[in-house]
Design a protein around this motif. Structure first.
Motif, short mmCIF file in Angstrom:
data_model
loop_
_atom_site.label_atom_id
_atom_site.label_comp_id
_atom_site.label_asym_id
_atom_site.label_seq_id
_atom_site.Cartn_x
_atom_site.Cartn_y
_atom_site.Cartn_z
N ASP A 1 -7.72 52.53 40.70
CA ASP A 1 -8.98 53.35 39.31
C ASP A 1 -10.21 52.93 39.11
OD1 ASP A 1 -7.61 56.18 39.05
OD2 ASP A 1 -6.33 54.97 37.69
N THR A 2 -9.99 51.31 39.50
CA THR A 2 -10.91 50.53 39.89
C THR A 2 -12.19 50.64 40.22
OG1 THR A 2 -10.11 48.73 41.33
CG2 THR A 2 -8.91 49.12 38.91
N VAL A 3 -11.76 50.81 41.17
CA VAL A 3 -13.13 51.49 42.37
C VAL A 3 -13.58 52.82 41.73
CG1 VAL A 3 -13.48 52.14 44.77
CG2 VAL A 3 -11.88 50.78 44.34
N LEU A 4 -12.39 53.81 41.39
CA LEU A 4 -13.20 55.10 40.66
C LEU A 4 -14.12 54.97 39.73
CD1 LEU A 4 -10.63 57.36 41.20
CD2 LEU A 4 -12.29 57.37 42.63
N ALA A 5 -13.92 53.51 39.19
CA ALA A 5 -14.88 53.31 37.06
C ALA A 5 -15.42 52.44 38.36
CB ALA A 5 -13.78 52.53 37.12
N LEU A 6 -15.66 51.92 39.02
CA LEU A 6 -16.80 50.75 39.68
C LEU A 6 -17.85 52.15 39.87
CD1 LEU A 6 -18.74 48.81 39.87
CD2 LEU A 6 -17.07 48.92 42.13
N SER A 7 -17.15 52.82 40.16
CA SER A 7 -18.43 54.66 40.39
C SER A 7 -18.82 54.97 39.99
CB SER A 7 -17.28 55.58 41.98
OG SER A 7 -16.27 56.67 41.20
N ASP A 8 -18.52 55.34 39.16
CA ASP A 8 -18.82 55.83 37.77
C ASP A 8 -19.94 55.10 37.18
OD1 ASP A 8 -17.12 57.79 38.15
OD2 ASP A 8 -15.04 57.44 37.12
N ILE B 1 -7.21 38.78 58.40
CA ILE B 1 -5.71 37.58 58.51
C ILE B 1 -4.61 38.74 58.39
CG2 ILE B 1 -4.96 35.39 57.53
CD1 ILE B 1 -8.52 34.89 56.44
N ALA B 2 -4.83 39.30 57.10
CA ALA B 2 -3.89 40.17 56.99
C ALA B 2 -4.15 40.98 56.33
CB ALA B 2 -3.25 39.14 55.50
N PRO B 3 -3.13 42.53 56.71
CA PRO B 3 -2.88 43.81 56.44
C PRO B 3 -3.82 44.25 55.66
CG PRO B 3 -1.12 43.88 58.09
CD PRO B 3 -1.88 42.41 57.59
N GLY B 4 -4.68 45.01 54.64
CA GLY B 4 -5.17 45.48 53.84
C GLY B 4 -5.68 46.74 53.74
N LEU B 5 -6.05 46.96 52.31
CA LEU B 5 -6.56 48.49 52.27
C LEU B 5 -7.80 48.71 51.83
CD1 LEU B 5 -4.22 51.52 49.65
CD2 LEU B 5 -6.84 50.25 49.68
N LEU B 6 -8.97 49.79 52.55
CA LEU B 6 -10.02 49.59 52.19
C LEU B 6 -10.31 50.88 51.46
CD1 LEU B 6 -12.59 49.41 52.74
CD2 LEU B 6 -13.03 50.40 54.63
N ALA B 7 -10.26 51.14 50.01
CA ALA B 7 -10.98 52.86 49.83
C ALA B 7 -12.74 52.66 49.53
CB ALA B 7 -10.59 52.44 48.04
N ILE B 8 -13.34 53.30 49.42
CA ILE B 8 -14.85 53.99 49.55
C ILE B 8 -14.79 55.50 48.75
CG2 ILE B 8 -17.44 54.46 51.29
CD1 ILE B 8 -15.31 52.57 53.74
N VAL B 9 -15.83 55.32 48.46
CA VAL B 9 -16.35 55.67 46.74
C VAL B 9 -17.52 56.30 47.43
CG1 VAL B 9 -16.43 57.58 45.04
CG2 VAL B 9 -14.66 55.63 45.33
N LEU C 1 -28.55 63.64 50.22
CA LEU C 1 -28.85 62.77 48.67
C LEU C 1 -27.69 61.66 48.76
CD1 LEU C 1 -28.01 65.84 46.09
CD2 LEU C 1 -30.03 64.54 46.58
N LEU C 2 -27.22 60.88 49.45
CA LEU C 2 -26.72 59.78 49.91
C LEU C 2 -27.28 58.45 49.32
CD1 LEU C 2 -23.89 58.68 50.16
CD2 LEU C 2 -24.25 58.29 53.04
N GLN C 3 -26.52 58.05 48.07
CA GLN C 3 -27.83 56.83 47.59
C GLN C 3 -26.82 56.02 47.87
OE1 GLN C 3 -27.93 56.78 43.30
NE2 GLN C 3 -28.69 54.63 43.53
N GLY C 4 -25.32 55.30 48.65
CA GLY C 4 -24.93 54.63 49.15
C GLY C 4 -22.91 54.43 48.54
N PHE C 5 -22.54 53.68 48.62
CA PHE C 5 -20.76 54.14 48.32
C PHE C 5 -20.36 52.54 47.95
CE2 PHE C 5 -21.62 55.33 52.88
CZ PHE C 5 -20.90 56.72 52.99
N VAL C 6 -19.79 52.55 47.00
CA VAL C 6 -18.80 51.56 46.08
C VAL C 6 -17.41 51.26 46.92
CG1 VAL C 6 -17.20 50.97 44.68
CG2 VAL C 6 -19.22 52.27 43.79
#
Length: 625
Positions: free
Chosen positions: A65-72, A201-209, A227-232
């Motif tokens: 939700d933090t990534v989605l909030a940043l995208s908003d 270095i360690a496994p992680g999670l990548l979220a792209i919006v 219309l793509l402007q970029g990604f969060v």
């Protein structure tokens, strides 16, 4: 210690039935309790897995939700300054420990590259430039291409300096993810494969919006690309993500597998069709995006990438016993993460087997066996004791019978002894002798003594053998003994071929003379009968006298009951001076019997030691008128 005795098998039937029923019921209870323990353990494990899945689902939704909030936030403003970006992401970074960085990745064309780099040098970092990774993994300025996707804003900057300006489109594993997110218009979550590192270095999670111009939500793929402007972009540390979501939850002896795609789609994942737009073709095999997947080991709190056969491993190590096929979904949970379906698998480490003790079922079996063995042991002990008691009873019965036989034999022997004693002594004298009376002697005022002698026995003894002599003598005297018993007289003794009997002692009687006379007559008749039996001319002389005597027992060995006195001597003289076949009596006897018996006067005869005495011959009993 009693010796174990054999018993008939029928005596063991109650104990065997009790043992069979007890063991059967104990085993049945053991199986039921075992199954109950397994089901209870499965129930508790289901609750643990549910609790784990809820924690991970909440944490992932909160983090994403933090990534989605940043995208908003980025959609809401046409221009976002670096300081505004830093202030907005400051709080999410502080409250989400798993969040490694948040970044704004604008879309920059070749013509815009110079202006962006110049602007970034003044706003963010004086050394900012769009970079890519070279063949050896070194950073270098990005080559010429139609468009770039550099990390323009990166927070926190500390520790992520090399990510600033890195062109994500230059990364061969990130490019498909960017394309997928651009063409679908949705948040894409994948494994964090690193920005500038060859491997993280360690496994992680990548979220792209994706962010589109004018805050629009294009419908077609073409419009989205235009219309793509970029990604969060948001990167989360896998270890911190699991630790934050599982804090306070019981994960002991468990391994947790988390993925955002079904296992069967891990190898080749087709691109989803965009809403209202044309269906995109599948990417090439080397252009496939990496679905997110991590393994968390609770024992060492470490995170690892998923292996290709992780589902088989999870199924094989499922801690829930009741896990029916073919789906084997007992240890799988479906998570709803940002509107999409994720998959959680829980497996057990080998150490969990050591903690699974069926102590209740074994305790139930043990108690059942004990409660079975107690009555069975009691019954077998009772059987053994019963057998011992029965044996003792038989032994006692046998001993009693032996004692009874011995007692009867003793009585018989005692009777024989008493009979022998009575054959030697009168009954009254024998009783006095058995009562330990030492001196047995008494006087009798009047008794009748009779002597009888077999005439010619010496000449007979010379003609026949000694055994024959003894037999003849025994037959004669035995017949006389029967006569003495019949008339109630007391035999005193035999001397050679002479026989002595007395009447009136040891028990006095008034008719002693009559009894002696009757026996004397019967003796004459008996001797005639024996003469015919043995074909020998037997004859006897009988002498009788009446008067006082002294009677008693003398001696310690071979003692006899004997008589003393002049009466005895005269009776002996009556026999020795008598006539063969006749009964000679004295005047004293005659005076007593003359009224009942007939006599013939013999007259005066010379008697040794007495001179002349008047004697009579008893001829018979007078006939009553």
């Amino acid at each position: 210690m009693f010796k174990k005795l054999p018993l008939p098998w029928s005596r063991y039937i109650p104990a065997c039935l009790t043992l069979t029923l007890g063991v059967g019921f104990s085993i049945l209870t053991f199986v039921v309790v075992w199954d109950w323990e397994d089901k209870r353990r499965d129930y508790e494990m289901h609750r643990r897995i549910d609790d784990i899945s809820i924690g991970i689902e909440r944490q992932l939704n909160s983090d994403l939700d933090t990534v989605l909030a940043l995208s908003d936030y980025m959609k809401a403003f046409s221009v976002v300054e670096p300081s505004s970006f830093a202030r907005f992401v400051g709080r999410p970074l502080s409250v989400h420990p798993s969040l490694q960085l948040l970044a704004w990745v604008p879309r920059i064309t070749t013509s815009e590259r110079g202006d962006y780099e110049a602007k970034a040098k003044t706003q963010t970092d004086p050394s900012f430039e769009i970079t890519e990774r070279g063949p050896q993994g070194e950073l270098r300025p990005a080559g010429q291409r139609s468009e770039y996707f550099p990390a323009y804003y990166v927070e926190p900057t500390a520790g992520n300096e090399t990510a600033l300006g890195f062109d994500l489109a230059s990364h061969p594993e990130l490019r498909p993810t960017l394309d997928r997110s651009r063409d679908t218009g949705e948040m894409i979550v994948t494994d964090y494969v690193g920005l500038i590192e060859h491997r993280p270095i360690a496994p992680g999670l990548l979220a792209i919006v994706p962010i589109y111009a004018n805050s629009a939500q294009p419908i077609t793929v073409e419009s989205r690309r235009e219309l793509l402007q970029g990604f969060v972009l948001g990167i989360f540390r896998g270890k911190d993500l699991f630790q934050a979501s599982l804090k306070g939850r019981n994960t002991e002896y468990l391994q947790i597998y988390l993925t955002n795609e079904p296992p069967q789609r891990q190898e080749a994942s087709p691109q989803p069709a965009p809403m209202g737009g044309p269906v995109l073709k599948n990417l090439a095999a080397d252009q496939q995006i990496h679905p997110f997947g991590m393994l968390f080991e609770s024992a060492n709190q470490q995170v690892f990438p998923l292996s290709a056969n992780f589902e088989q491993q999870a199924r094989a190590n499922c801690p829930i016993e009741e896990n029916p096929g073919p789906q084997y979904t007992a240890c799988r949970r479906l998570l709803k993460i940002s509107g999409r379906q994720w998959f959680l698998y829980v497996a057990a480490t080998p150490e969990i087997r050591k903690t699974r003790k069926h102590w209740r079922s074994w305790g139930t079996l043990t108690m059942g066996m004990l409660w079975t063995l107690i009555p069975v042991t009691y019954m077998l002990t009772a059987l053994s004791r019963t057998a011992q008691i029965e044996k003792l009873a038989r032994d006692r019965t046998r001993q009693a019978e032996e004692l009874q036989d011995a007692y009867l034999q003793l009585e018989a022997e005692q009777a024989k002894s008493e009979q022998l004693l009575l054959n030697v002594l009168p009954a009254a004298i024998a009783l006095r002798l058995k009562s330990n009376e030492n001196n047995i002697a008494e006087s009798f005022d009047e008794v009748t003594v009779m002597f009888a002698d077999i005439v010619g026995f010496t000449e007979l003894s010379s003609r026949i053998s000694a055994p024959a002599v003894v037999k003849v003598l025994n037959d004669i005297f035995s017949a006389f003994d029967h006569l003495a018993d019949r008339h109630g007289l007391e035999k005193i003794k035999t001397i050679g071929d002479a026989y002595m009997v007395v009447g009136g002692l040891p028990t006095p009687r008034s008719d002693h003379a009559e009894a002696i006379a009757a026996m004397a007559i019967d003796m004459l008749l008996e001797i005639r009968r024996l003469s015919l039996t043995h074909e020998e001319p037997f004859s006897i002389r009988i002498g009788i006298n009446t008067g006082p005597v002294v009677a008693g027992v003398i001696g310690l060995k071979k003692f006899i009951y004997d008589l003393w006195g002049d009466t005895v001597n005269i009776a002996s003289r009556m026999e020795s001076h008598g006539i063969t076949g006749c009964i000679q009596v004295t005047t004293e006897t005659y005076e007593i019997l003359k009224d009942k018996y007939t006599f013939q006067r013999r007259g005066a005869i010379q008697v040794k030691g007495k001179g002349y005495m008047i004697t009579y011959l008893l001829t018979g009993r007078k006939e009553l008128p």
